[in-house]
Design an enzyme around this catalytic site. Sequence first.
Site, PDB file in Angstrom:
ATOM      1  N   ASP A 198       0.868  -1.174   0.000  1.00 50.69           N
ATOM      2  CA  ASP A 198       0.000   0.000   0.000  1.00 50.69           C
ATOM      3  C   ASP A 198       0.904   1.222   0.000  1.00 50.69           C
ATOM      4  O   ASP A 198       1.671   1.425   0.942  1.00 50.69           O
ATOM      5  CB  ASP A 198      -0.892  -0.032   1.250  1.00 50.69           C
ATOM      6  CG  ASP A 198      -1.583   1.290   1.549  1.00 50.69           C
ATOM      7  OD1 ASP A 198      -1.650   2.148   0.647  1.00 50.69           O
ATOM      8  OD2 ASP A 198      -2.058   1.463   2.685  1.00 50.69           O
ATOM      9  N   GLU A 220      -3.466   4.330  -2.544  1.00 49.90           N
ATOM     10  CA  GLU A 220      -3.937   3.901  -1.231  1.00 49.90           C
ATOM     11  C   GLU A 220      -5.433   4.118  -1.071  1.00 49.90           C
ATOM     12  O   GLU A 220      -6.161   3.222  -0.616  1.00 49.90           O
ATOM     13  CB  GLU A 220      -3.202   4.649  -0.116  1.00 49.90           C
ATOM     14  CG  GLU A 220      -3.698   4.243   1.265  1.00 49.90           C
ATOM     15  CD  GLU A 220      -2.910   4.876   2.394  1.00 49.90           C
ATOM     16  OE1 GLU A 220      -2.603   4.168   3.365  1.00 49.90           O
ATOM     17  OE2 GLU A 220      -2.604   6.089   2.307  1.00 49.90           O
ATOM     18  N   GLU A 221      -5.916   5.291  -1.463  1.00 49.87           N
ATOM     19  CA  GLU A 221      -7.336   5.587  -1.302  1.00 49.87           C
ATOM     20  C   GLU A 221      -8.195   4.629  -2.126  1.00 49.87           C
ATOM     21  O   GLU A 221      -9.265   4.194  -1.681  1.00 49.87           O
ATOM     22  CB  GLU A 221      -7.626   7.033  -1.710  1.00 49.87           C
ATOM     23  CG  GLU A 221      -7.125   8.064  -0.724  1.00 49.87           C
ATOM     24  CD  GLU A 221      -5.712   8.540  -0.997  1.00 49.87           C
ATOM     25  OE1 GLU A 221      -5.265   9.502  -0.364  1.00 49.87           O
ATOM     26  OE2 GLU A 221      -5.044   7.931  -1.858  1.00 49.87           O
TER      27      GLU A 221
END
Length: 522
Positions: free
Chosen positions: A259, A277-278
């Site tokens: 991540d 990541e989001e």
Amino acid sequence: MRSSSLFWPSQVVEALRDLEKGPLHSGVDSGELLFLAISDIRNSLGLSTQPLAPSVSQGYAFFFDEEMHAWALPLLLMSGVKSSKWFEEVIPALANLLLRLPSLLEAHYQNADMIVDGEGGVVRTGLRLLDSQEAGIVFLTQKLLSFIVVDSVAAIFIDNREPNREQKEVMIRSLYDDYSEKQENKIWCIIHYFERISSDVPKGIVSFERKVLPLDGNHLGISYPNANFWSTSVIPLCRFEIHNSGLIEDQSNEAVEVDFANKFLGGGALRRGCVQEEIRFMISPELIAGMLFLPSMADNEAVEIVGVERYASSFRFSGDYVDRRDADTLGRRKTRIVAIDALCSPGMRQYREKLLLREINKAFCGFLSVSKHHCLKPLRETSSSSELFDDVASTSTGESKGKSTDQVSVNFPKNCLMEQQDNIGVATGNWGCGAFGGDPEVKTIIQWLAASQALRPFISYYTFGMEALQNLDQVVDWISSHGWTVGDLWNMLVEYSTSRSNGDTHVGFFKWLLPSLYDHYS
């Protein structure tokens, strides 16, 4: 706060019971009214510290209420039929889940710390704040996770957990103020997760672990490595696999998936953020729970999460995704995610040895199996892994119907760390590049070194078609053919970075290392 009895205030119980009975009883049959219901619950809990902007309510109406769509260009917003189903079926089911949250938390705290290590000591695994420099692990059932994520719905849509953060960053408000298809797809992923758990709550287990490389050197495990550690390493480089297409989360080798994290886990997942990541947090919303109890990562820390389920096939929401990955002996799905945060906008500073050391140690912390918690294994193989944390069967009022007394003990088998990690590599890509501004050639080598030193058998690298890495396969082949160790490659990287920092060279690491390769292509 932990207490002898966990409960909702009476006003919240009454509001949730009304929602549980459906729109004919509660009157909540539109986005605007849902906003008001959530606002009332927040007021009862003392969460509303400042007035909310009018466009938050308008954002709810814009997404859920069909009559608001006539003037809008987007085509994906919730239709009238789907909206009716949402208010008639999904909202009541979610309210039921929230009513049961206190009893689930009680059961969790009664049973979560009943794990022992090989020496008979108790391992803390209960839900708690894992603060900076506090290595530890939390085990949560997917059922409890789903309750926690639902409980965060107000934070998802009305996020004022940070008093100084402007309300314009709230996810659903941005739909109305400044429409973005990315924001809408993020919301659709959350909406779909709520729909899934409202009809079938998952039954696995997920672990969240803060991993720490101690700075003081007084620990029995591996401490924060210095430059000499890397320059003298004789560990051979691991196998390097290159993928010019595909996604990290689609890999099928049980590798640890990287991540590209913000130091605050999840980054802008609940706001406007929409990078790697989001996106991962949206297709696996159970990750959101970790944002509640895993504060900012320091340079010597990483976060590893094992067992989350995937609910969407891609970020551009196109329908349901059934995650068919096997589970381990603890009931955790074999999805391993490690969050590591890179330097942000380092510019020329990234070529200084101090910052090279920071980046390689950050990746090393993430890739290394520093915790014996990875060795957890039920003593009684015939017992169901779900017994590890006994879920209390409860009514909609949160009262327990009873619980199993047949608990599962867990131990740490000798040498299990190496046994369990033999075939688990690292799946990664352009970590710290893109929005963070890192040098992709340097970051690629740093991750290869870290994975090798962590004794990972391979690294699967997804280039995402980045032009700077078009010759990566030739460079990897050349380095591998010379049988270099981690120390050999690290020393070359430091030599290059020193030259780059001093202005003695302006070319990338690959061309500096193999000028003949680039002369051939030119």
